[in-house]
Design an enzyme around this catalytic site. Structure first.
Site, short mmCIF file in Angstrom:
data_model
loop_
_atom_site.label_atom_id
_atom_site.label_comp_id
_atom_site.label_asym_id
_atom_site.label_seq_id
_atom_site.Cartn_x
_atom_site.Cartn_y
_atom_site.Cartn_z
N THR A 125 0.83 -1.20 0.00
CA THR A 125 0.00 0.00 0.00
C THR A 125 0.87 1.26 0.00
O THR A 125 1.99 1.23 0.52
CB THR A 125 -0.91 0.00 1.25
OG1 THR A 125 -1.43 1.31 1.45
CG2 THR A 125 -0.16 -0.40 2.51
N ASP A 126 0.31 2.34 -0.52
CA ASP A 126 1.05 3.62 -0.46
C ASP A 126 1.21 4.11 0.97
O ASP A 126 2.02 5.01 1.24
CB ASP A 126 0.36 4.69 -1.34
CG ASP A 126 -1.07 5.00 -0.92
OD1 ASP A 126 -1.60 4.36 0.02
OD2 ASP A 126 -1.68 5.90 -1.54
N GLU A 127 0.43 3.52 1.90
CA GLU A 127 0.49 4.00 3.29
C GLU A 127 1.85 3.72 3.93
O GLU A 127 2.18 4.33 4.96
CB GLU A 127 -0.65 3.40 4.12
CG GLU A 127 -2.00 3.74 3.51
CD GLU A 127 -3.21 3.50 4.40
OE1 GLU A 127 -3.06 3.50 5.63
OE2 GLU A 127 -4.30 3.31 3.85
N TYR A 153 -1.35 -0.45 11.20
CA TYR A 153 -1.60 -1.09 9.91
C TYR A 153 -0.43 -0.84 8.95
O TYR A 153 0.16 -1.78 8.40
CB TYR A 153 -2.91 -0.58 9.30
CG TYR A 153 -3.05 -0.87 7.82
CD1 TYR A 153 -3.16 -2.18 7.35
CD2 TYR A 153 -3.05 0.16 6.86
CE1 TYR A 153 -3.27 -2.46 5.99
CE2 TYR A 153 -3.16 -0.10 5.51
CZ TYR A 153 -3.26 -1.41 5.07
OH TYR A 153 -3.36 -1.69 3.73
N LYS A 157 2.40 -3.41 7.25
CA LYS A 157 2.57 -3.60 5.80
C LYS A 157 4.01 -3.29 5.39
O LYS A 157 4.59 -3.98 4.55
CB LYS A 157 1.58 -2.71 5.02
CG LYS A 157 0.12 -3.09 5.17
CD LYS A 157 -0.23 -4.46 4.60
CE LYS A 157 -0.17 -4.50 3.08
NZ LYS A 157 -0.63 -5.83 2.57
P1 NAD Z 1 -10.03 -6.80 2.88
O1 NAD Z 1 -9.93 -6.53 4.34
O2 NAD Z 1 -11.27 -6.45 2.15
O3 NAD Z 1 -9.77 -8.36 2.60
C1 NAD Z 1 -8.76 -9.07 3.25
C2 NAD Z 1 -8.97 -10.56 2.97
O4 NAD Z 1 -7.89 -11.28 3.58
C3 NAD Z 1 -10.26 -11.13 3.56
O5 NAD Z 1 -10.88 -11.99 2.63
C4 NAD Z 1 -9.80 -11.90 4.78
O6 NAD Z 1 -10.64 -12.99 5.12
C5 NAD Z 1 -8.43 -12.36 4.32
N1 NAD Z 1 -7.52 -12.63 5.45
C6 NAD Z 1 -7.29 -11.84 6.53
N2 NAD Z 1 -6.42 -12.44 7.35
C7 NAD Z 1 -6.08 -13.63 6.76
C8 NAD Z 1 -5.19 -14.68 7.12
N3 NAD Z 1 -4.49 -14.65 8.28
N4 NAD Z 1 -5.06 -15.73 6.29
C9 NAD Z 1 -5.79 -15.78 5.13
N5 NAD Z 1 -6.65 -14.82 4.75
C10 NAD Z 1 -6.78 -13.76 5.56
O7 NAD Z 1 -8.76 -6.08 2.25
P2 NAD Z 1 -8.59 -5.33 0.84
O8 NAD Z 1 -9.04 -3.93 0.99
O9 NAD Z 1 -9.14 -6.18 -0.22
O10 NAD Z 1 -7.01 -5.30 0.73
C11 NAD Z 1 -6.31 -6.39 0.13
C12 NAD Z 1 -4.82 -6.09 0.14
O11 NAD Z 1 -4.57 -4.89 -0.59
C13 NAD Z 1 -4.26 -5.85 1.54
O12 NAD Z 1 -3.00 -6.47 1.61
C14 NAD Z 1 -4.15 -4.34 1.64
O13 NAD Z 1 -3.08 -3.97 2.50
C15 NAD Z 1 -3.84 -3.96 0.21
N6 NAD Z 1 -4.28 -2.62 -0.22
C16 NAD Z 1 -5.57 -2.21 -0.02
C17 NAD Z 1 -5.97 -0.96 -0.48
C18 NAD Z 1 -7.40 -0.49 -0.33
O14 NAD Z 1 -7.71 0.66 -0.71
N7 NAD Z 1 -8.32 -1.31 0.17
C19 NAD Z 1 -5.05 -0.11 -1.14
C20 NAD Z 1 -3.74 -0.57 -1.32
C21 NAD Z 1 -3.36 -1.83 -0.86
P1 TYD Z 2 -10.46 4.53 4.77
O1 TYD Z 2 -11.49 4.13 3.77
O2 TYD Z 2 -10.51 3.93 6.14
O3 TYD Z 2 -9.03 4.30 4.10
P2 TYD Z 2 -7.54 4.78 4.60
O4 TYD Z 2 -7.61 5.22 6.00
O5 TYD Z 2 -6.76 3.51 4.45
O6 TYD Z 2 -7.14 5.86 3.66
O7 TYD Z 2 -10.55 6.12 4.95
C1 TYD Z 2 -10.39 6.99 3.85
C2 TYD Z 2 -10.38 8.39 4.41
O8 TYD Z 2 -11.68 8.71 4.92
C3 TYD Z 2 -9.42 8.57 5.57
O9 TYD Z 2 -8.82 9.87 5.50
C4 TYD Z 2 -10.30 8.48 6.81
C5 TYD Z 2 -11.62 9.02 6.31
N1 TYD Z 2 -12.82 8.43 6.93
C6 TYD Z 2 -13.84 9.28 7.41
O10 TYD Z 2 -13.74 10.53 7.33
N2 TYD Z 2 -14.96 8.70 7.96
C7 TYD Z 2 -15.10 7.35 8.07
O11 TYD Z 2 -16.14 6.89 8.62
C8 TYD Z 2 -14.07 6.50 7.56
C9 TYD Z 2 -14.19 5.01 7.63
C10 TYD Z 2 -12.95 7.09 6.99
#
Ligand code: NAD
Ligand code: TYD
Length: 345
Positions: A125-127, A153, A157
């Protein structure tokens, strides 16, 4: 090609499973997922009968389970999406983030070494780069930006990324890493900003905005993330990191207003709540390397992506209504119960 997709019952992993089965019908996809609160078999319902798809319920940190799956399946490629992914939950309970995101990644890397694979891809992630100041719109995260994390988090990562690079350098593991900006789209768990907003509005509930809503995120439609990962696992260079993003920065308030407008609502739905501790100010990706090396460009513009996403949530009420019943109610009460209305703009 036989590909293990971990975390394939979650948001991005689920979209990736669908994307790959459509795009590469010759490949075999095995989804390994623990089915935590974020994993949902309904996300995979329409591919369960596909002969090129298989689901295995297991924890990536369970060494015996992971090793026996590798021994049995002899996969070519591993794409690791499995993670605890929500910043707010990591502030509440960091331990599980270390267990899954760090230890779990370590187990997968060991399995790759033991059984041999063609490619290990870590979905990061970019985080991991921390945040950028709001008054420096000229600054972006490049692959050379130092890791500088803010939340448990992002720290977990970043730790996983370091392990992946160490296994590449020390053991020659053919690994790549991608660091993507915030995704949105179908199957997004309604604890995250965009789906939470849609679900709340459709249930007549206010939309909680942290602080003043000035924080900036760089949004990418989930399918564009999937296409980028597909390119990296096929054509990316091992040992490399690739940043993925579409130069689509928005303040949270802008995002909230766009989604509210799409739902025919306005600012009357917003409630300003106490800010997130350590809240990252701005994320902004420089995706030049993805473009120059792999020819990748995002296809979906934000306004179109939001329209598609809102439509999807309207047409798939069952999917998210099942989620927000039961346990999620406890989470919501715990996270927002005495937080709402604490902050007035
Ligand atoms: P999510 O929380 O929706 O899904 C995570 C999945 O992983 C779930 O299906 C969960 O059951 C599974 N999981 C959790 N712990 C596990 C374990 N110990 N063993 C096997 N499976 C397990 O997450 P997401 O938003 O789909 O993110 C997926 C990946 O992408 C993550 O690694 C996250 O860091 C990365 N990512 C997410 C975003 C975003 O905007 N959501 C952006 C950049 C990177
Ligand atoms: P989020 O979807 O949790 O992603 P991330 O924290 O990984 O960027 O949140 C996106 C942005 O929105 C973040 O700046 C936090 C804000 N946010 C709210 O303002 N209200 C909310 O209820 C949530 C879940 C997030």
């Amino acid at each position: 090609m036989k590909i293990i997709v971990t975390g394939g019952a979650g948001f991005i992993g689920g979209n990736f499973v669908h994307y790959m089965l459509d795009k590469h019908p010759e490949d075999i996809i095995i989804c390994l997922d623990k089915l935590t609160y974020a994993g949902n078999m309904e996300t995979l319902a329409d591919v369960m009968d596909n002969p090129n798809f298989k689901f295995v319920k297991a924890d990536i940190a369970d060494r015996d389970a992971v090793y026996s799956l590798f021994e049995e399946e002899k996969p070519d490629i591993i794409v690791n999406f499995a993670a605890e992914s929500h910043v707010d939950r990591s502030i509440d309970n960091p331990g599980i983030f270390l267990q899954t995101n760090v230890i779990g990644t370590g187990v997968l890397l060991d399995a790759c070494r033991k059984y041999g694979i063609k490619r290990y891809h870590q979905v990061s992630t970019d985080e991991v780069y921390g945040d950028l100041p709001l008054d420096r719109p000229d600054l972006f995260f490049t692959e050379e930006t130092p890791l500088h994390t803010s939340s448990p988090y992002s720290a977990s990562k970043a730790s996983a990324d370091l392990l992946v690079m160490a296994y590449h350098r020390t053991f020659g593991l053919p690994a790549t890493i991608s660091r993507c900006s915030n995704n949105y789209g179908p199957y997004h768990f309604p604890e995250k900003l965009i789906p939470l907003m849609i679900a709340n509005v459709l249930n007549g509930k206010p939309v909680p905005v942290y602080g003043k809503g000035e924080n900036v995120r760089d949004w990418l439609y989930v399918e564009d993330h999937c296409s980028a990962i597909d390119l990296i696992i096929r054509n990316g260079r091992v040992g490399e990191v690739y940043n993925i993003g579409g130069h689509n920065e928005r303040t949270n308030l802008e995002v909230v207003r766009t989604v509210l407008a799409e739902l025919g609502k306005g600012d009357e739905m917003i409630t300003y709540v106490t800010d997130r501790p350590g809240h990252d100010r701005r994320y902004a990706i420089d995706p030049t390397k993805m473009h120059n090396e792999l020819g990748w460009l995002p296809q979906t513009k934000f306004d179109d992506g939001i329209k598609k996403t809102v439509k999807w949530y309207l047409e798939h009420r069952d999917w998210w209504e099942h989620i927000i019943s039961g346990d999620y109610q406890n989470y919501y009460q715990n996270m927002y119960g005495d937080r709402e209305h604490k902050f007035e703009k």
